[in-house]
Design an enzyme around this catalytic site. Structure first.
Site, PDB file in Angstrom:
ATOM      1  N   CYS A 191     -52.443 -32.997   5.744  1.00  0.00           N
ATOM      2  CA  CYS A 191     -53.825 -33.371   6.064  1.00  0.00           C
ATOM      3  C   CYS A 191     -54.534 -32.283   6.859  1.00  0.00           C
ATOM      4  O   CYS A 191     -55.740 -32.126   6.759  1.00  0.00           O
ATOM      5  CB  CYS A 191     -53.824 -34.669   6.847  1.00  0.00           C
TER       6      CYS A 191
ATOM      7  N   GLU B   2     -61.107 -33.568  -0.230  1.00  0.00           N
ATOM      8  CA  GLU B   2     -59.705 -33.258   0.031  1.00  0.00           C
ATOM      9  C   GLU B   2     -58.947 -33.249  -1.300  1.00  0.00           C
ATOM     10  O   GLU B   2     -58.917 -34.249  -2.005  1.00  0.00           O
ATOM     11  CB  GLU B   2     -59.129 -34.338   0.957  1.00  0.00           C
TER      12      GLU B   2
HETATM   13  P1  NAD Z   1     -53.488 -43.732   1.053  1.00  0.00           P
HETATM   14  O1  NAD Z   1     -54.681 -43.901   1.903  1.00  0.00           O
HETATM   15  O2  NAD Z   1     -53.603 -43.905  -0.398  1.00  0.00           O
HETATM   16  O3  NAD Z   1     -52.321 -44.741   1.529  1.00  0.00           O
HETATM   17  C1  NAD Z   1     -51.838 -44.768   2.850  1.00  0.00           C
HETATM   18  C2  NAD Z   1     -51.172 -46.109   3.100  1.00  0.00           C
HETATM   19  O4  NAD Z   1     -52.148 -47.146   3.043  1.00  0.00           O
HETATM   20  C3  NAD Z   1     -50.074 -46.485   2.111  1.00  0.00           C
HETATM   21  O5  NAD Z   1     -49.003 -47.074   2.825  1.00  0.00           O
HETATM   22  C4  NAD Z   1     -50.783 -47.520   1.232  1.00  0.00           C
HETATM   23  O6  NAD Z   1     -49.889 -48.439   0.635  1.00  0.00           O
HETATM   24  C5  NAD Z   1     -51.669 -48.215   2.231  1.00  0.00           C
HETATM   25  N1  NAD Z   1     -52.844 -48.900   1.681  1.00  0.00           N
HETATM   26  C6  NAD Z   1     -53.482 -48.672   0.512  1.00  0.00           C
HETATM   27  N2  NAD Z   1     -54.555 -49.486   0.387  1.00  0.00           N
HETATM   28  C7  NAD Z   1     -54.610 -50.225   1.513  1.00  0.00           C
HETATM   29  C8  NAD Z   1     -55.510 -51.222   2.002  1.00  0.00           C
HETATM   30  N3  NAD Z   1     -56.594 -51.600   1.312  1.00  0.00           N
HETATM   31  N4  NAD Z   1     -55.264 -51.762   3.219  1.00  0.00           N
HETATM   32  C9  NAD Z   1     -54.215 -51.360   3.952  1.00  0.00           C
HETATM   33  N5  NAD Z   1     -53.327 -50.433   3.543  1.00  0.00           N
HETATM   34  C10 NAD Z   1     -53.522 -49.863   2.335  1.00  0.00           C
HETATM   35  O7  NAD Z   1     -52.929 -42.286   1.429  1.00  0.00           O
HETATM   36  P2  NAD Z   1     -51.740 -41.482   0.735  1.00  0.00           P
HETATM   37  O8  NAD Z   1     -52.189 -41.061  -0.621  1.00  0.00           O
HETATM   38  O9  NAD Z   1     -50.473 -42.245   0.880  1.00  0.00           O
HETATM   39  O10 NAD Z   1     -51.655 -40.199   1.692  1.00  0.00           O
HETATM   40  C11 NAD Z   1     -52.488 -39.072   1.578  1.00  0.00           C
HETATM   41  C12 NAD Z   1     -53.656 -39.175   2.542  1.00  0.00           C
HETATM   42  O11 NAD Z   1     -53.175 -39.311   3.886  1.00  0.00           O
HETATM   43  C13 NAD Z   1     -54.504 -37.921   2.568  1.00  0.00           C
HETATM   44  O12 NAD Z   1     -55.871 -38.281   2.570  1.00  0.00           O
HETATM   45  C14 NAD Z   1     -54.149 -37.254   3.887  1.00  0.00           C
HETATM   46  O13 NAD Z   1     -55.129 -36.426   4.428  1.00  0.00           O
HETATM   47  C15 NAD Z   1     -53.888 -38.427   4.746  1.00  0.00           C
HETATM   48  N6  NAD Z   1     -53.060 -38.030   5.901  1.00  0.00           N
HETATM   49  C16 NAD Z   1     -53.639 -37.961   7.139  1.00  0.00           C
HETATM   50  C17 NAD Z   1     -52.889 -37.542   8.214  1.00  0.00           C
HETATM   51  C18 NAD Z   1     -53.467 -37.459   9.595  1.00  0.00           C
HETATM   52  O14 NAD Z   1     -52.725 -37.512  10.557  1.00  0.00           O
HETATM   53  N7  NAD Z   1     -54.778 -37.323   9.773  1.00  0.00           N
HETATM   54  C19 NAD Z   1     -51.548 -37.228   8.045  1.00  0.00           C
HETATM   55  C20 NAD Z   1     -51.001 -37.302   6.762  1.00  0.00           C
HETATM   56  C21 NAD Z   1     -51.774 -37.727   5.698  1.00  0.00           C
END
Ligand code: NAD
Length: 488
Positions: free
Chosen positions: A295, A392
């Site tokens: 991220c 992103e």
């Molecule tokens: P995502 O947002 O698709 O999913 C993250 C989590 O949310 C998963 O466990 C998923 O099952 C859950 N989820 C999905 N829909 C939901 C809902 N409506 N309500 C509650 N939970 C829900 O993200 P991803 O594809 O797993 O990860 C990549 C993203 O994470 C990128 O955008 C990246 O930038 C971000 N990220 C941010 C950081 C940070 O610290 N800022 C660190 C790592 C990753």
């Protein structure tokens, strides 16, 4: 002999101190470097999530967990040591499930965050839980005031797949140190990374039943269930900005505390007194680490207009030299994307970039091998408002954009909905400081400085999040304050 590897029936959930199968059976977890099924994971359903929340609630309300700081510190150290006892097995499974390059598992992909549990154990022991605010006489009543810190309660932790251990432990460590209890819902792409931690907790630590619950599931709706449940006091979420907004809206129905770590589109600013080639090579290299699935990686390279061609050439040379490869091999920097879906998403962005006038200087293709790989790709000729410069991508893709001086570089860096991280390269400390002050992000590295550490708060401005992870600030996210005034 394997202590952690799930049996053919699949990994298990951790609910109320017991390792149990999922109510919805199992789902496949994949090896992104081969595109093949790695094994089966417990597919938790709404009933499992309900039971996990009930167990966390009861462990918080009905036990002394939140008040026994020394016991919690001991449990965290015990967990750290137990994980270290299993480190080689965890390493192989992490490489296989996450596609994480082996070299990263001695740092942020595995051993770093496990070691950081010790930092939070120390905080549980040494933190100033009570502060004497002295006597005051508001409204004429002389009152001795004490400010107490208490655990926030039940935490719903929802995490992504890119650095699963780092993110799971950056929530579990401070939450447990603060005295909270946790329901962890990891991403469907990396269920084993979380389930194996659950197995270690259940079988090799004294962490009481219900203090940590882990519900793996193929169903994102379980995340929404956790965010909306009135028995949960706080939701700690890391993931995309779009999902973060949905989590915040769901959490608003019960007005719980929300902590969000979201996406980024961080800028790497090169000032005109920097070594342009060295800085641009570094930028090209760093965006390829873990195939760009970080991220906080810097994905926009902002360079002086007069040096644009030199910067493009240097970054392209660095990126062309990085061959995507088997993450199990020690020399690999750039492994696979996590899934076919992510690989296709990255490729779509490359098409959009070209349709908007961008030129692919190096990369752009798929390596000829199984698994979900994309070549490190450098794009020139786009403005900062182009889609590939604003959204992103989450792949090994760097966009090079010209700037017209320090203030213009700051303007471009801030011309983004995100505000997570960034980098500044230059030689004049005053000019660097001016730029650092202007950029609105939660972390910044200067001339290659690394900000990531257990005691360093990490998080975003703007749509990159709310709150800070790690450090004392990250620990305090999992606490409430209680002011007690006693009439004297
Ligand atoms: P995502 O947002 O698709 O999913 C993250 C989590 O949310 C998963 O466990 C998923 O099952 C859950 N989820 C999905 N829909 C939901 C809902 N409506 N309500 C509650 N939970 C829900 O993200 P991803 O594809 O797993 O990860 C990549 C993203 O994470 C990128 O955008 C990246 O930038 C971000 N990220 C941010 C950081 C940070 O610290 N800022 C660190 C790592 C990753």
């Amino acid at each position: 002999m394997s202590k952690l590897l799930p049996s053919a029936e699949g990994s298990l959930l951790l609910v109320g101190g017991k390792l149990v199968p999922g109510g919805a059976g199992v789902f496949a977890t994949m090896n992104p470097a081969s595109g093949e099924v790695l094994g089966q994971a417990a597919n938790g359903d709404a009933g499992d999530m309900d039971a996990a929340i009930a167990a966390a609630r009861s462990a918080f309300d009905d036990t002394g967990w939140s008040r026994d700081h020394a016991f919690r510190a001991a449990c965290l150290r015990q967990l750290r040591d137990a994980l270290r006892d299993n480190i080689e097995e965890l390493r192989e499974l992490t490489i296989a499930e996450v596609g994480a390059p082996r070299m990263l598992t001695s740092g942020p992909q595995l051993e770093g965050p496990i070691g950081d549990l010790g930092y939070f154990a120390d905080l549980a022991e040494n933190y100033t839980w009570e502060t004497d605010l002295g006597v005051a006489s508001p409204m004429g009543i002389k009152s001795g005031r004490t400010l107490r810190r208490e655990a926030v309660g039940v935490v719903g932790a929802i995490t992504p797949w890119n650095f699963p251990h780092q993110i799971n432990f950056a929530k579990l460590g401070p939450a447990l140190a603060a005295g909270a209890t946790v329901v962890l819902k990891p991403a469907p792409d990396t269920p084993w990374c979380a389930a194996l931690i659950g197995k270690v907790i259940a079988e090799q630590t004294d962490i009481p039943a219900g203090v940590v619950n882990i519900v793996t599931s193929a169903d994102h709706a379980l995340g929404a269930q956790l965010a909306g449940d009135p028995r949960v006091d706080m939701v700690s979420f890391t993931g995309s900005t779009a999902t973060g907004k949905a989590v915040m809206a769901t959490a608003a129905t019960t007005l719980k505390k929300v902590f969000l770590e979201l996406g980024g589109k961080s800028a790497f600013i090169v000032l005109d007194d920097a070594d342009i080639a060295a800085a641009s090579s570094y930028a090209g290299f760093s965006v390829c680490v873990h195939a760009g699935q970080g991220c906080a990686l810097t994905t926009r390279l902002l360079v002086p207009r007069a040096s644009y061609d030199d910067a493009v050439a240097a970054a392209a040379k660095a990126m062309a030299g990085i061959k995507p490869g088997d993450p199990a091999e020690g020399g690999t920097v750039c492994g696979p994307l996590i899934s076919e879906r992510q690989r296709d998403r990255v490729e779509r962005y490359l098409e959009i970039a070209q349709a908007e006038g961008g030129t692919i200087v190096t990369g752009g293709g798929r390596p000829d091998r199984p698994g979900w790989f994309v070549e490190p790709t450098l794009i020139s000729g786009l403005s900062n408002t182009a889609t590939a410069a604003q959204e992103e991508i989450f792949g090994p893709v760097l966009v090079v954009i010209p700037h017209d001086g320090d203030d213009d570089a700051v303007r471009l860096a801030n011309e983004s909905p995100y505000g997570l991280s960034g980098a500044v390269w230059g030689t004049d400390p005053e000019r660097i400081d001016h730029v650092v002050r202007g950029v609105r992000t939660g972390t910044l590295g200067v001339n290659g400085g690394i900000w990531y550490a257990a005691d360093a708060p990490f998080g975003g401005y703007k749509q990159s999040g709310i709150g800070r992870e790690l450090g004392v600030a990250g620990f305090e996210e999992y606490t409430e304050t209680k002011l007690v005034a006693t009439a004297e």
